[in-house]
Design a protein around this motif. Structure first.
Motif, PDB file in Angstrom:
ATOM      1  N   PHE A 134      -6.537  13.113 -13.813  1.00  0.00           N
ATOM      2  CA  PHE A 134      -6.710  14.044 -12.702  1.00  0.00           C
ATOM      3  C   PHE A 134      -5.955  15.321 -13.031  1.00  0.00           C
ATOM      4  O   PHE A 134      -4.989  15.316 -13.799  1.00  0.00           O
ATOM      5  N   HIS A 135      -6.400  16.409 -12.419  1.00  0.00           N
ATOM      6  CA  HIS A 135      -5.691  17.668 -12.584  1.00  0.00           C
ATOM      7  C   HIS A 135      -4.626  17.753 -11.503  1.00  0.00           C
ATOM      8  O   HIS A 135      -4.632  16.989 -10.525  1.00  0.00           O
ATOM      9  N   GLU A 136      -3.716  18.665 -11.668  1.00  0.00           N
ATOM     10  CA  GLU A 136      -2.583  18.775 -10.747  1.00  0.00           C
ATOM     11  C   GLU A 136      -2.994  19.105  -9.319  1.00  0.00           C
ATOM     12  O   GLU A 136      -2.227  18.858  -8.376  1.00  0.00           O
ATOM     13  N   ASP A 137      -4.186  19.637  -9.125  1.00  0.00           N
ATOM     14  CA  ASP A 137      -4.644  19.942  -7.765  1.00  0.00           C
ATOM     15  C   ASP A 137      -5.447  18.790  -7.171  1.00  0.00           C
ATOM     16  O   ASP A 137      -6.095  18.948  -6.134  1.00  0.00           O
ATOM     17  N   GLU A 138      -5.414  17.618  -7.815  1.00  0.00           N
ATOM     18  CA  GLU A 138      -6.130  16.438  -7.331  1.00  0.00           C
ATOM     19  C   GLU A 138      -5.165  15.279  -7.046  1.00  0.00           C
ATOM     20  O   GLU A 138      -5.452  14.130  -7.336  1.00  0.00           O
ATOM     21  N   LEU A 139      -4.020  15.603  -6.459  1.00  0.00           N
ATOM     22  CA  LEU A 139      -2.995  14.583  -6.237  1.00  0.00           C
ATOM     23  C   LEU A 139      -3.467  13.498  -5.267  1.00  0.00           C
ATOM     24  O   LEU A 139      -3.127  12.325  -5.422  1.00  0.00           O
ATOM     25  N   GLY A 140      -4.244  13.879  -4.261  1.00  0.00           N
ATOM     26  CA  GLY A 140      -4.753  12.886  -3.319  1.00  0.00           C
ATOM     27  C   GLY A 140      -5.638  11.862  -4.001  1.00  0.00           C
ATOM     28  O   GLY A 140      -5.531  10.659  -3.755  1.00  0.00           O
ATOM     29  N   ALA A 141      -6.515  12.344  -4.877  1.00  0.00           N
ATOM     30  CA  ALA A 141      -7.401  11.434  -5.603  1.00  0.00           C
ATOM     31  C   ALA A 141      -6.612  10.558  -6.563  1.00  0.00           C
ATOM     32  O   ALA A 141      -6.932   9.380  -6.753  1.00  0.00           O
ATOM     33  N   ALA A 142      -5.563  11.117  -7.178  1.00  0.00           N
ATOM     34  CA  ALA A 142      -4.730  10.329  -8.085  1.00  0.00           C
ATOM     35  C   ALA A 142      -4.014   9.224  -7.334  1.00  0.00           C
ATOM     36  O   ALA A 142      -3.927   8.074  -7.804  1.00  0.00           O
ATOM     37  N   ALA A 143      -3.505   9.541  -6.150  1.00  0.00           N
ATOM     38  CA  ALA A 143      -2.830   8.526  -5.342  1.00  0.00           C
ATOM     39  C   ALA A 143      -3.794   7.427  -4.929  1.00  0.00           C
ATOM     40  O   ALA A 143      -3.443   6.229  -4.940  1.00  0.00           O
ATOM     41  N   GLN A 144      -5.002   7.792  -4.580  1.00  0.00           N
ATOM     42  CA  GLN A 144      -6.002   6.791  -4.201  1.00  0.00           C
ATOM     43  C   GLN A 144      -6.347   5.900  -5.384  1.00  0.00           C
ATOM     44  O   GLN A 144      -6.519   4.681  -5.232  1.00  0.00           O
ATOM     45  N   ALA A 145      -6.459   6.481  -6.580  1.00  0.00           N
ATOM     46  CA  ALA A 145      -6.749   5.689  -7.776  1.00  0.00           C
ATOM     47  C   ALA A 145      -5.624   4.693  -8.055  1.00  0.00           C
ATOM     48  O   ALA A 145      -5.879   3.561  -8.478  1.00  0.00           O
ATOM     49  N   ALA A 146      -4.400   5.099  -7.809  1.00  0.00           N
ATOM     50  CA  ALA A 146      -3.269   4.187  -8.000  1.00  0.00           C
ATOM     51  C   ALA A 146      -3.336   3.036  -7.011  1.00  0.00           C
ATOM     52  O   ALA A 146      -3.062   1.876  -7.370  1.00  0.00           O
ATOM     53  N   ARG A 147      -3.707   3.326  -5.761  1.00  0.00           N
ATOM     54  CA  ARG A 147      -3.824   2.262  -4.760  1.00  0.00           C
ATOM     55  C   ARG A 147      -4.913   1.262  -5.147  1.00  0.00           C
ATOM     56  O   ARG A 147      -4.754   0.048  -4.988  1.00  0.00           O
ATOM     57  N   SER A 152      -4.857  -4.974  -3.132  1.00  0.00           N
ATOM     58  CA  SER A 152      -4.309  -5.259  -1.810  1.00  0.00           C
ATOM     59  C   SER A 152      -3.522  -6.559  -1.853  1.00  0.00           C
ATOM     60  O   SER A 152      -3.715  -7.400  -2.732  1.00  0.00           O
ATOM     61  N   GLY A 153      -2.653  -6.701  -0.877  1.00  0.00           N
ATOM     62  CA  GLY A 153      -1.831  -7.902  -0.815  1.00  0.00           C
ATOM     63  C   GLY A 153      -0.674  -7.696   0.134  1.00  0.00           C
ATOM     64  O   GLY A 153      -0.537  -6.632   0.757  1.00  0.00           O
ATOM     65  N   PRO A 154       0.166  -8.706   0.270  1.00  0.00           N
ATOM     66  CA  PRO A 154       1.312  -8.577   1.183  1.00  0.00           C
ATOM     67  C   PRO A 154       2.291  -7.519   0.699  1.00  0.00           C
ATOM     68  O   PRO A 154       2.456  -7.308  -0.497  1.00  0.00           O
ATOM     69  N   THR A 155       2.882  -6.847   1.640  1.00  0.00           N
ATOM     70  CA  THR A 155       3.885  -5.826   1.325  1.00  0.00           C
ATOM     71  C   THR A 155       5.186  -6.182   2.027  1.00  0.00           C
ATOM     72  O   THR A 155       5.200  -6.926   3.010  1.00  0.00           O
ATOM     73  N   ARG A 156       6.273  -5.640   1.534  1.00  0.00           N
ATOM     74  CA  ARG A 156       7.572  -5.860   2.161  1.00  0.00           C
ATOM     75  C   ARG A 156       8.423  -4.617   1.968  1.00  0.00           C
ATOM     76  O   ARG A 156       8.256  -3.867   1.006  1.00  0.00           O
ATOM     77  N   ARG A 157       9.331  -4.404   2.884  1.00  0.00           N
ATOM     78  CA  ARG A 157      10.220  -3.261   2.815  1.00  0.00           C
ATOM     79  C   ARG A 157      11.492  -3.667   2.088  1.00  0.00           C
ATOM     80  O   ARG A 157      12.144  -4.656   2.454  1.00  0.00           O
ATOM     81  N   GLU A 158      11.824  -2.916   1.050  1.00  0.00           N
ATOM     82  CA  GLU A 158      13.042  -3.202   0.301  1.00  0.00           C
ATOM     83  C   GLU A 158      14.259  -2.700   1.078  1.00  0.00           C
ATOM     84  O   GLU A 158      14.203  -1.659   1.726  1.00  0.00           O
ATOM     85  N   GLU A 159      15.323  -3.470   1.035  1.00  0.00           N
ATOM     86  CA  GLU A 159      16.538  -3.081   1.722  1.00  0.00           C
ATOM     87  C   GLU A 159      17.136  -1.851   1.067  1.00  0.00           C
ATOM     88  O   GLU A 159      17.226  -1.765  -0.158  1.00  0.00           O
ATOM     89  N   LEU A 160      17.519  -0.887   1.884  1.00  0.00           N
ATOM     90  CA  LEU A 160      18.126   0.336   1.381  1.00  0.00           C
ATOM     91  C   LEU A 160      19.624   0.110   1.210  1.00  0.00           C
ATOM     92  O   LEU A 160      20.321  -0.287   2.149  1.00  0.00           O
TER      93      LEU A 160
END
Length: 216
Positions: A134-147, A152-160
């Motif tokens: 992706f080009h630098e002006d396509e960050l939304g599409a890059a993020a979607q490709a990463a997702r 999909s699957g279970p998620t959890r919040r890591e302790e800070l």
């Protein structure tokens, strides 16, 4: 190429400090002195070394790059990234045809010229590794490709964890350890020399027929 400068971590202070200091002129410095110092073939180590938890079955590497690289073995890099369970690279190309490279004084380097084949290089690497570019002006599409690559699957919040720990006392103690050994060794040498002095004097006394105990 030097990476990764920042691994997933729950310590916000460390994360923020690394983000602030990871990008800068000669920070980190290149491993070699050349007009093009980056070697995209180094990405292969993401698939063969312990950059991910063994339990991570879906692995994604988001690579921010201008796409310029020294020559590398495309097939070997693709095999390394494909090492089970495999790493999916998402390339975000940050470049333009009129860009310059500046030194620490802010002056453009006269020996640098944008590589017109950089986009083709990234496209070939992405195709060989089942990644995306992706080009630098396509960050939304890059993020979607990463997702999509992560699935999909279970998620959890890591302790800070926010904690400040002074390391100076430990460093000072570690610096004293060799000194303890040197002092101990010096005492052993002194005792050995003293004992040898008695032994030599005793032998000489015996040879001279002097049976009088030696004074110490």
């Amino acid at each position: 190429m030097s990476f990764p400068d920042l691994l997933p971590i729950s310590n916000r202070d460390v994360f923020d400090q690394t983000v602030r200091q990871a990008v800068g002129v000669d920070e980190p410095p290149p491993a070699t002195e050349a007009v093009t110092a980056t070697n995209l073939g180094a990405l292969g180590s993401l698939g063969t070394q312990s950059f991910f938890s063994p339990s991570a079955r879906h692995r994604v590497a988001i690579v921010l790059t201008d796409g310029e690289s020294r020559p590398f073995d495309l097939r070997q890099t693709a095999r390394a990234l494909g090492h089970a369970p495999g790493v999916t690279p998402i390339f975000v190309q940050i470049s333009s045809s009129g860009e310059d490279v500046f030194d620490a004084n802010g002056d453009p380097e006269p020996g640098y010229h944008p590589d017109p084949s950089s986009s083709e290089t990234l496209a070939g690497l992405a195709q060989a590794t089942r990644g995306r570019t992706f080009h630098e002006d396509e960050l939304g599409a890059a993020a979607q490709a990463a997702r999509v690559a992560l699935g999909s699957g279970p998620t959890r919040r890591e302790e800070l964890i926010e904690r400040t720990e002074a390391l100076a006392p430990y460093a000072a103690l570690a610096a004293l350890v060799p000194l303890f050994f040197l002092v101990g060794a010096g005492r052993l040498v002194a005792v050995a020399l003293t004992w040898r002095g008695h032994a030599v004097a005793g032998c000489r006394g015996d040879r001279l027929g002097d049976r009088t105990p030696l004074s110490t």
